[in-house]
Design a protein around this motif. Structure first.
Motif, PDB file in Angstrom:
ATOM      1  N   GLU A 151       0.890  -1.161   0.000  1.00  0.00           N
ATOM      2  CA  GLU A 151       0.000   0.000   0.000  1.00  0.00           C
ATOM      3  C   GLU A 151       0.926   1.209   0.000  1.00  0.00           C
ATOM      4  O   GLU A 151       1.539   1.525   1.020  1.00  0.00           O
ATOM      5  CB  GLU A 151      -0.854  -0.036   1.265  1.00  0.00           C
ATOM      6  CG  GLU A 151      -1.919   1.025   1.371  1.00  0.00           C
ATOM      7  CD  GLU A 151      -2.522   1.029   2.779  1.00  0.00           C
ATOM      8  OE1 GLU A 151      -1.986   1.782   3.622  1.00  0.00           O
ATOM      9  OE2 GLU A 151      -3.465   0.265   3.016  1.00  0.00           O
ATOM     10  N   ASN A 152       1.089   1.823  -1.183  1.00  0.00           N
ATOM     11  CA  ASN A 152       2.007   2.958  -1.316  1.00  0.00           C
ATOM     12  C   ASN A 152       1.231   4.169  -1.816  1.00  0.00           C
ATOM     13  O   ASN A 152       0.216   4.020  -2.490  1.00  0.00           O
ATOM     14  CB  ASN A 152       3.134   2.651  -2.323  1.00  0.00           C
ATOM     15  CG  ASN A 152       4.114   1.600  -1.819  1.00  0.00           C
ATOM     16  OD1 ASN A 152       4.957   1.156  -2.575  1.00  0.00           O
ATOM     17  ND2 ASN A 152       3.995   1.178  -0.577  1.00  0.00           N
ATOM     18  N   THR A 153       1.710   5.347  -1.515  1.00  0.00           N
ATOM     19  CA  THR A 153       1.033   6.570  -1.970  1.00  0.00           C
ATOM     20  C   THR A 153       1.919   7.284  -2.979  1.00  0.00           C
ATOM     21  O   THR A 153       3.098   7.506  -2.720  1.00  0.00           O
ATOM     22  CB  THR A 153       0.752   7.493  -0.759  1.00  0.00           C
ATOM     23  OG1 THR A 153      -0.038   6.754   0.174  1.00  0.00           O
ATOM     24  CG2 THR A 153      -0.009   8.738  -1.195  1.00  0.00           C
ATOM     25  N   TYR A 154       1.366   7.550  -4.164  1.00  0.00           N
ATOM     26  CA  TYR A 154       2.113   8.289  -5.199  1.00  0.00           C
ATOM     27  C   TYR A 154       1.333   9.574  -5.494  1.00  0.00           C
ATOM     28  O   TYR A 154       0.130   9.514  -5.789  1.00  0.00           O
ATOM     29  CB  TYR A 154       2.207   7.463  -6.491  1.00  0.00           C
ATOM     30  CG  TYR A 154       3.002   6.192  -6.301  1.00  0.00           C
ATOM     31  CD1 TYR A 154       2.384   4.940  -6.371  1.00  0.00           C
ATOM     32  CD2 TYR A 154       4.365   6.231  -6.009  1.00  0.00           C
ATOM     33  CE1 TYR A 154       3.099   3.772  -6.185  1.00  0.00           C
ATOM     34  CE2 TYR A 154       5.092   5.063  -5.816  1.00  0.00           C
ATOM     35  CZ  TYR A 154       4.456   3.837  -5.888  1.00  0.00           C
ATOM     36  OH  TYR A 154       5.169   2.683  -5.686  1.00  0.00           O
ATOM     37  N   ASN A 155       2.030  10.724  -5.403  1.00  0.00           N
ATOM     38  CA  ASN A 155       1.378  12.032  -5.654  1.00  0.00           C
ATOM     39  C   ASN A 155       0.044  12.094  -4.904  1.00  0.00           C
ATOM     40  O   ASN A 155      -0.993  12.417  -5.481  1.00  0.00           O
ATOM     41  CB  ASN A 155       1.102  12.242  -7.156  1.00  0.00           C
ATOM     42  CG  ASN A 155       2.300  11.858  -7.993  1.00  0.00           C
ATOM     43  OD1 ASN A 155       3.431  11.997  -7.540  1.00  0.00           O
ATOM     44  ND2 ASN A 155       2.046  11.350  -9.206  1.00  0.00           N
TER      45      ASN A 155
END
Ligand SMILES: O=C(c1ccc(-c2ccc(Br)cc2)o1)N(Cc1ccccn1)c1ccc(N2CCNCC2)cc1
Length: 321
Positions: free
Chosen positions: A106-110
């Protein structure tokens, strides 16, 4: 005040919650899927090479930094639908004929939360391509039965876990490697759903009085599994003749005529392609392409059918592992 004489045989106050039905026992463990929150790039080198674009997500190639092993990485927006897709796929991914999930991030990009699913890389391509490679011919009955047996093993496993896939088609059936040693596996749980009553919460709320609940509200949604059986019937038909049982006159994606023919179950086994196909094979297809879902063969009935077992190469000797 409710007279105890009225209502259920147990002669108890239907409004009190101690006599609610026992908590629906979910026959599958609630999968506590481990989700990493550190960046996927820490563990995998992601290549630009796009392996495929599913309806709800892109699939790219990636390599494990420690082992160099190649995997497929599916990127999804982290929304409830994607969560459900990954949860259900993860629950099922232990099976030999279901594409394995190795890691979920679970990663957050922009500022956009994403789910990144690391799966085994299926280098043998789609069943769809292998059917096309046969041009307008088809597979032999033995080849067809071996392919059907593998697909049905995966579906039987899902249905026993009360999961309906709901998008079984040659594009979602991939081979692990090129050549005849590749193992066929089911993927893309974007339309999958649970079919057991656990999905229906309101029954558990104490204020709920089931007097007025229609049977279908009480679940389980018994027809989700049977739509998988119809799809299996269409795949089997195509495997044995090279074209689908229902199609539109000019190869268009869908036409009113095609919809009518599907709804009325209007299909044939045309000559010459079907002249030398066994009655047993046609019987299986007839049992699957029933327009009334309650009449359609279940996965257990198909797995017990002689056409499937007759061609099965090796007996299922119980291994004491
Ligand atoms: O759509 C298809 C089609 C053929 C093969 C497939 C096909 C679909 C999915 C997979 Br996975 C693999 C094959 O779809 N059509 C309709 C159509 C009509 C006119 C122009 C284009 N398309 C089709 C074409 C020919 C036949 N035949 C009937 C029996 N005699 C031989 C020819 C049947 C259907």
């Amino acid at each position: 005040n409710v007279e105890t004489t009225r209502g259920g045989a147990e002669n108890s106050n239907p409004l009190s919650n101690q006599n609610l039905p026992p908590k629906a026992h979910s026959s599958t463990l609630q999968s506590t899927m481990p989700v990493h929150s550190h960046p996927v790039t820490q563990d995998y080198k992601i290549s630009r090479q796009v392996l495929g674009v599913g309806i709800n997500g892109k699939v790219v190639e990636c390599h494990n930094r420690k082992t160099g092993t190649k995997f497929a990485l599916k990127v999804l927006r982290d929304v409830p639908k994607a969560r459900r897709e990954v949860e259900l796929h993860y629950m099922a991914s232990e099976h030999r004929h279901i594409v394995k999930i190795f890691d979920v991030y679970e990663n957050t990009y922009n500022g956009v939360k994403c789910l990144l699913v690391v799966m085994e890389c299926m280098e043998g391509g789609e069943l769809f391509s292998r059917i096309q490679e046969r041009a307008q011919s088809a597979f032999t009955e033995r080849e067809g039965a071996e392919i059907m047996y593998d697909i049905c093993c995966a579906v039987q496993y899902l249905h026993r876990m009360n999961i309906a896939h709901r998008d079984i088609k040659p594009e979602n059936l991939l081979y692990s490697t090129k050549g005849s040693s590749g193992v066929l596996k089911l993927t893309d749980f974007g339309f999958a759903k649970r079919t057991d009553a656990t999905a229906i919460r309101p029954l558990e709320t104490p204020c709920y009085t089931p007097y007025y609940a229609a049977p279908e509200v009480l679940g389980p949604e018994k027809y989700d599994k049977s739509c998988d059986m119809w799809s299996i019937g269409v795949v089997m038909y195509i495997l044995l003749c090279g074209f689908p049982p229902f199609y539109s006159a000019h190869g268009l994606p869908m036409s009113p005529g095609m919809k009518t023919r599907i709804r009325s179950g209007q299909y044939v086994f045309p000559s010459p392609e079907w002249d030398r196909v066994s009655e047993a094979a046609k019987d299986v297809i007839r049992g699957l392409l029933k327009t009334d879902p309650s009449e359609r063969l279940t996965i257990d009935q198909v797995m017990a059918h002689k056409w499937i077992t007759h061609y099965m190469k090796v007996p299922e000797t119980p291994l004491f592992t």
